[in-house]
Design a protein around this motif. Sequence first.
Motif, PDB file in Angstrom:
ATOM      1  N   GLU A  39       0.798  -1.216   0.000  1.00  0.00           N
ATOM      2  CA  GLU A  39       0.000   0.000   0.000  1.00  0.00           C
ATOM      3  C   GLU A  39       0.834   1.271   0.000  1.00  0.00           C
ATOM      4  O   GLU A  39       0.442   2.272  -0.583  1.00  0.00           O
ATOM      5  N   ALA A  40       1.959   1.243   0.696  1.00  0.00           N
ATOM      6  CA  ALA A  40       2.761   2.451   0.832  1.00  0.00           C
ATOM      7  C   ALA A  40       4.214   2.088   1.064  1.00  0.00           C
ATOM      8  O   ALA A  40       4.531   0.987   1.519  1.00  0.00           O
ATOM      9  N   VAL A  74       2.425   6.763  -1.483  1.00  0.00           N
ATOM     10  CA  VAL A  74       1.262   5.885  -1.572  1.00  0.00           C
ATOM     11  C   VAL A  74       1.378   5.099  -2.868  1.00  0.00           C
ATOM     12  O   VAL A  74       1.537   5.679  -3.941  1.00  0.00           O
ATOM     13  N   LEU A  79      -5.842   3.659  -1.577  1.00  0.00           N
ATOM     14  CA  LEU A  79      -5.447   4.212  -0.286  1.00  0.00           C
ATOM     15  C   LEU A  79      -5.622   5.724  -0.258  1.00  0.00           C
ATOM     16  O   LEU A  79      -5.851   6.304   0.786  1.00  0.00           O
ATOM     17  N   ALA A  86      -1.843   9.460   2.557  1.00  0.00           N
ATOM     18  CA  ALA A  86      -0.406   9.226   2.673  1.00  0.00           C
ATOM     19  C   ALA A  86       0.158   9.849   3.928  1.00  0.00           C
ATOM     20  O   ALA A  86       1.353   9.819   4.141  1.00  0.00           O
ATOM     21  N   ILE A  92      -2.629   1.909   7.357  1.00  0.00           N
ATOM     22  CA  ILE A  92      -1.645   1.257   6.501  1.00  0.00           C
ATOM     23  C   ILE A  92      -1.383  -0.113   7.107  1.00  0.00           C
ATOM     24  O   ILE A  92      -0.861  -0.224   8.213  1.00  0.00           O
TER      25      ILE A  92
END
Length: 101
Positions: A39-40, A74, A79, A86, A92
């Motif tokens: 996701e990040a 991100v 998301l 972010a 997260i």
Amino acid sequence: MNPHGAACGFFDRRQPVSAFTVHRAAYRIMAALREVGEEALYVQCDGSIPGAERWLRRLGFAPMDDNPTVWCLVLLAALMASPYGARGWSGISSTLCFAMA
């Protein structure tokens, strides 16, 4: 991987590496993380490296509101709709952290 599902990696620049090579490697890492569903991506910005902040911004990272030395990119578009986006650690589920030395 830590108990919270976060993986950590490090990039050590003690040996000379061209800026082009580092930039290409960063894009490959980001593409691979998107492909596996991360996701990040979080990194720690080393302010002692000239141009570090500019380079992270060029890659799409932004400093975290609660800790400006930690920057976030991100990776999944879904998301961005999160109330945390972010900017927050909450929301997260799994991250990959890199510290650049």
